[in-house]
Motif scaffolding. Structure first.
Motif, PDB file in Angstrom:
ATOM      1  N   GLN A 130       0.821  -1.214   0.000  1.00  0.00           N
ATOM      2  CA  GLN A 130       0.000   0.000   0.000  1.00  0.00           C
ATOM      3  C   GLN A 130       0.855   1.265   0.000  1.00  0.00           C
ATOM      4  O   GLN A 130       0.598   2.192  -0.754  1.00  0.00           O
ATOM      5  CB  GLN A 130      -0.927  -0.016   1.219  1.00  0.00           C
ATOM      6  CG  GLN A 130      -1.887   1.143   1.288  1.00  0.00           C
ATOM      7  CD  GLN A 130      -3.090   0.979   0.391  1.00  0.00           C
ATOM      8  OE1 GLN A 130      -3.489  -0.140   0.074  1.00  0.00           O
ATOM      9  NE2 GLN A 130      -3.682   2.078  -0.028  1.00  0.00           N
ATOM     10  N   LYS A 131       1.881   1.294   0.837  1.00  0.00           N
ATOM     11  CA  LYS A 131       2.715   2.491   0.957  1.00  0.00           C
ATOM     12  C   LYS A 131       3.409   2.813  -0.375  1.00  0.00           C
ATOM     13  O   LYS A 131       3.418   3.962  -0.812  1.00  0.00           O
ATOM     14  CB  LYS A 131       3.762   2.298   2.058  1.00  0.00           C
ATOM     15  CG  LYS A 131       4.658   3.500   2.286  1.00  0.00           C
ATOM     16  CD  LYS A 131       5.627   3.240   3.447  1.00  0.00           C
ATOM     17  CE  LYS A 131       6.487   4.420   3.757  1.00  0.00           C
ATOM     18  NZ  LYS A 131       7.642   4.558   2.913  1.00  0.00           N
ATOM     19  N   THR A 132       3.965   1.812  -1.020  1.00  0.00           N
ATOM     20  CA  THR A 132       4.648   2.027  -2.291  1.00  0.00           C
ATOM     21  C   THR A 132       3.655   2.467  -3.364  1.00  0.00           C
ATOM     22  O   THR A 132       3.948   3.375  -4.156  1.00  0.00           O
ATOM     23  CB  THR A 132       5.383   0.749  -2.730  1.00  0.00           C
ATOM     24  OG1 THR A 132       6.279   0.352  -1.678  1.00  0.00           O
ATOM     25  CG2 THR A 132       6.158   0.955  -4.020  1.00  0.00           C
ATOM     26  N   ALA A 133       2.479   1.840  -3.386  1.00  0.00           N
ATOM     27  CA  ALA A 133       1.441   2.234  -4.343  1.00  0.00           C
ATOM     28  C   ALA A 133       1.033   3.682  -4.129  1.00  0.00           C
ATOM     29  O   ALA A 133       0.901   4.452  -5.093  1.00  0.00           O
ATOM     30  CB  ALA A 133       0.235   1.307  -4.226  1.00  0.00           C
ATOM     31  N   GLU A 134       0.832   4.076  -2.887  1.00  0.00           N
ATOM     32  CA  GLU A 134       0.456   5.461  -2.584  1.00  0.00           C
ATOM     33  C   GLU A 134       1.529   6.435  -3.059  1.00  0.00           C
ATOM     34  O   GLU A 134       1.213   7.465  -3.663  1.00  0.00           O
ATOM     35  CB  GLU A 134       0.228   5.638  -1.078  1.00  0.00           C
ATOM     36  CG  GLU A 134      -1.034   5.008  -0.572  1.00  0.00           C
ATOM     37  CD  GLU A 134      -1.170   5.074   0.942  1.00  0.00           C
ATOM     38  OE1 GLU A 134      -0.357   5.759   1.612  1.00  0.00           O
ATOM     39  OE2 GLU A 134      -2.087   4.419   1.463  1.00  0.00           O
ATOM     40  N   GLU A 135       2.782   6.117  -2.777  1.00  0.00           N
ATOM     41  CA  GLU A 135       3.879   7.005  -3.177  1.00  0.00           C
ATOM     42  C   GLU A 135       3.927   7.166  -4.694  1.00  0.00           C
ATOM     43  O   GLU A 135       4.063   8.278  -5.209  1.00  0.00           O
ATOM     44  CB  GLU A 135       5.209   6.475  -2.658  1.00  0.00           C
ATOM     45  CG  GLU A 135       5.371   6.578  -1.160  1.00  0.00           C
ATOM     46  CD  GLU A 135       6.613   5.875  -0.635  1.00  0.00           C
ATOM     47  OE1 GLU A 135       7.388   5.286  -1.420  1.00  0.00           O
ATOM     48  OE2 GLU A 135       6.808   5.899   0.603  1.00  0.00           O
ATOM     49  N   GLY A 136       3.810   6.064  -5.426  1.00  0.00           N
ATOM     50  CA  GLY A 136       3.846   6.132  -6.885  1.00  0.00           C
ATOM     51  C   GLY A 136       2.662   6.880  -7.452  1.00  0.00           C
ATOM     52  O   GLY A 136       2.807   7.727  -8.350  1.00  0.00           O
ATOM     53  N   LEU A 137       1.475   6.626  -6.928  1.00  0.00           N
ATOM     54  CA  LEU A 137       0.281   7.315  -7.421  1.00  0.00           C
ATOM     55  C   LEU A 137       0.284   8.795  -7.029  1.00  0.00           C
ATOM     56  O   LEU A 137      -0.234   9.627  -7.777  1.00  0.00           O
ATOM     57  CB  LEU A 137      -0.980   6.606  -6.930  1.00  0.00           C
ATOM     58  CG  LEU A 137      -1.216   5.252  -7.615  1.00  0.00           C
ATOM     59  CD1 LEU A 137      -2.285   4.458  -6.872  1.00  0.00           C
ATOM     60  CD2 LEU A 137      -1.589   5.439  -9.076  1.00  0.00           C
ATOM     61  N   ASP A 138       0.886   9.121  -5.892  1.00  0.00           N
ATOM     62  CA  ASP A 138       1.034  10.533  -5.519  1.00  0.00           C
ATOM     63  C   ASP A 138       1.914  11.260  -6.537  1.00  0.00           C
ATOM     64  O   ASP A 138       1.620  12.388  -6.941  1.00  0.00           O
ATOM     65  CB  ASP A 138       1.629  10.681  -4.119  1.00  0.00           C
ATOM     66  CG  ASP A 138       0.653  10.299  -3.009  1.00  0.00           C
ATOM     67  OD1 ASP A 138      -0.565  10.147  -3.277  1.00  0.00           O
ATOM     68  OD2 ASP A 138       1.128  10.124  -1.856  1.00  0.00           O
ATOM     69  N   ILE A 139       3.006  10.631  -6.944  1.00  0.00           N
ATOM     70  CA  ILE A 139       3.885  11.225  -7.962  1.00  0.00           C
ATOM     71  C   ILE A 139       3.102  11.397  -9.254  1.00  0.00           C
ATOM     72  O   ILE A 139       3.131  12.473  -9.875  1.00  0.00           O
ATOM     73  CB  ILE A 139       5.143  10.373  -8.200  1.00  0.00           C
ATOM     74  CG1 ILE A 139       6.034  10.372  -6.957  1.00  0.00           C
ATOM     75  CG2 ILE A 139       5.917  10.884  -9.422  1.00  0.00           C
ATOM     76  CD1 ILE A 139       7.173   9.361  -7.007  1.00  0.00           C
ATOM     77  N   LEU A 140       2.416  10.359  -9.675  1.00  0.00           N
ATOM     78  CA  LEU A 140       1.628  10.418 -10.909  1.00  0.00           C
ATOM     79  C   LEU A 140       0.623  11.566 -10.842  1.00  0.00           C
ATOM     80  O   LEU A 140       0.500  12.361 -11.775  1.00  0.00           O
ATOM     81  CB  LEU A 140       0.900   9.098 -11.151  1.00  0.00           C
ATOM     82  CG  LEU A 140      -0.075   9.064 -12.320  1.00  0.00           C
ATOM     83  CD1 LEU A 140       0.623   9.323 -13.634  1.00  0.00           C
ATOM     84  CD2 LEU A 140      -0.813   7.746 -12.359  1.00  0.00           C
ATOM     85  N   GLU A 141      -0.073  11.682  -9.730  1.00  0.00           N
ATOM     86  CA  GLU A 141      -1.091  12.736  -9.586  1.00  0.00           C
ATOM     87  C   GLU A 141      -0.464  14.132  -9.680  1.00  0.00           C
ATOM     88  O   GLU A 141      -1.077  15.041 -10.250  1.00  0.00           O
ATOM     89  CB  GLU A 141      -1.854  12.562  -8.277  1.00  0.00           C
ATOM     90  CG  GLU A 141      -3.100  13.391  -8.206  1.00  0.00           C
ATOM     91  CD  GLU A 141      -4.078  12.923  -7.143  1.00  0.00           C
ATOM     92  OE1 GLU A 141      -5.259  13.237  -7.268  1.00  0.00           O
ATOM     93  OE2 GLU A 141      -3.641  12.233  -6.192  1.00  0.00           O
ATOM     94  N   ARG A 142       0.728  14.302  -9.144  1.00  0.00           N
ATOM     95  CA  ARG A 142       1.392  15.606  -9.244  1.00  0.00           C
ATOM     96  C   ARG A 142       1.826  15.911 -10.684  1.00  0.00           C
ATOM     97  O   ARG A 142       2.095  17.063 -11.018  1.00  0.00           O
ATOM     98  CB  ARG A 142       2.593  15.658  -8.308  1.00  0.00           C
ATOM     99  CG  ARG A 142       2.214  15.758  -6.843  1.00  0.00           C
ATOM    100  CD  ARG A 142       3.397  16.087  -5.956  1.00  0.00           C
ATOM    101  NE  ARG A 142       4.482  15.130  -6.014  1.00  0.00           N
ATOM    102  CZ  ARG A 142       4.618  14.052  -5.235  1.00  0.00           C
ATOM    103  NH1 ARG A 142       3.682  13.774  -4.328  1.00  0.00           N
ATOM    104  NH2 ARG A 142       5.668  13.267  -5.351  1.00  0.00           N
ATOM    105  N   CYS A 143       1.903  14.896 -11.528  1.00  0.00           N
ATOM    106  CA  CYS A 143       2.393  15.063 -12.908  1.00  0.00           C
ATOM    107  C   CYS A 143       1.280  15.243 -13.938  1.00  0.00           C
ATOM    108  O   CYS A 143       1.557  15.411 -15.122  1.00  0.00           O
ATOM    109  CB  CYS A 143       3.258  13.867 -13.301  1.00  0.00           C
ATOM    110  SG  CYS A 143       4.797  13.773 -12.371  1.00  0.00           S
ATOM    111  N   ILE A 144       0.031  15.228 -13.495  1.00  0.00           N
ATOM    112  CA  ILE A 144      -1.045  15.348 -14.470  1.00  0.00           C
ATOM    113  C   ILE A 144      -1.437  16.804 -14.653  1.00  0.00           C
ATOM    114  O   ILE A 144      -2.108  17.183 -15.537  1.00  0.00           O
ATOM    115  CB  ILE A 144      -2.265  14.484 -14.097  1.00  0.00           C
ATOM    116  CG1 ILE A 144      -2.884  14.893 -12.766  1.00  0.00           C
ATOM    117  CG2 ILE A 144      -1.863  13.032 -14.063  1.00  0.00           C
ATOM    118  CD1 ILE A 144      -4.178  14.186 -12.432  1.00  0.00           C
TER     119      ILE A 144
END
Length: 119
Positions: A105-119
């Protein structure tokens, strides 16, 4: 199709056999995590504020996000790369995510947080 020059080398073959044995011994754990995390990824992606309309296609943790715009996926991919997140795209209209079947969960959250900042 996919072909690898080094795919049948002895070390790679031994690693593949080990992976298959691990999967067979832990398939319930892996499949349960794949379902849980696949749902998490789709929920997060559906709630992101992309600039263009999108469609999500997902089977477990094989996830594609398709846009009507021809360059948007490539722009997201490059921004993610610059922030240390590797995503792929098959066409200019979509990007794809193939996280580990054992992602936590933690790794998924971190990756999706990065993705969200890039949209």
């Amino acid at each position: 199709s996919y072909y690898s020059t080094f795919g049948w080398q002895p070390l790679n073959t031994a690693i593949t056999i080990s992976n298959v044995k691990y999967f067979l011994s832990n398939n319930k754990k892996i499949l349960d995590n794949t379902e849980k995390m696949g749902n998490y990824f789709v929920d997060r992606l559906e709630n992101m504020k992309f600039r263009y309309p999108m469609q999500i296609r997902a089977k477990g943790l094989a996830i594609a996000v398709r846009f009507d715009n021809n360059s948007y996926a490539g722009q997201i991919k490059q921004k993610c790369f610059n922030k240390g997140l590797l995503i792929a795209y098959a066409t200019p209209n979509d990007f794809v995510l193939y996280p580990s079947l054992l992602i936590d969960q933690k790794t998924a959250e971190e990756g999706l947080d990065i993705l969200e900042r890039c949209i």
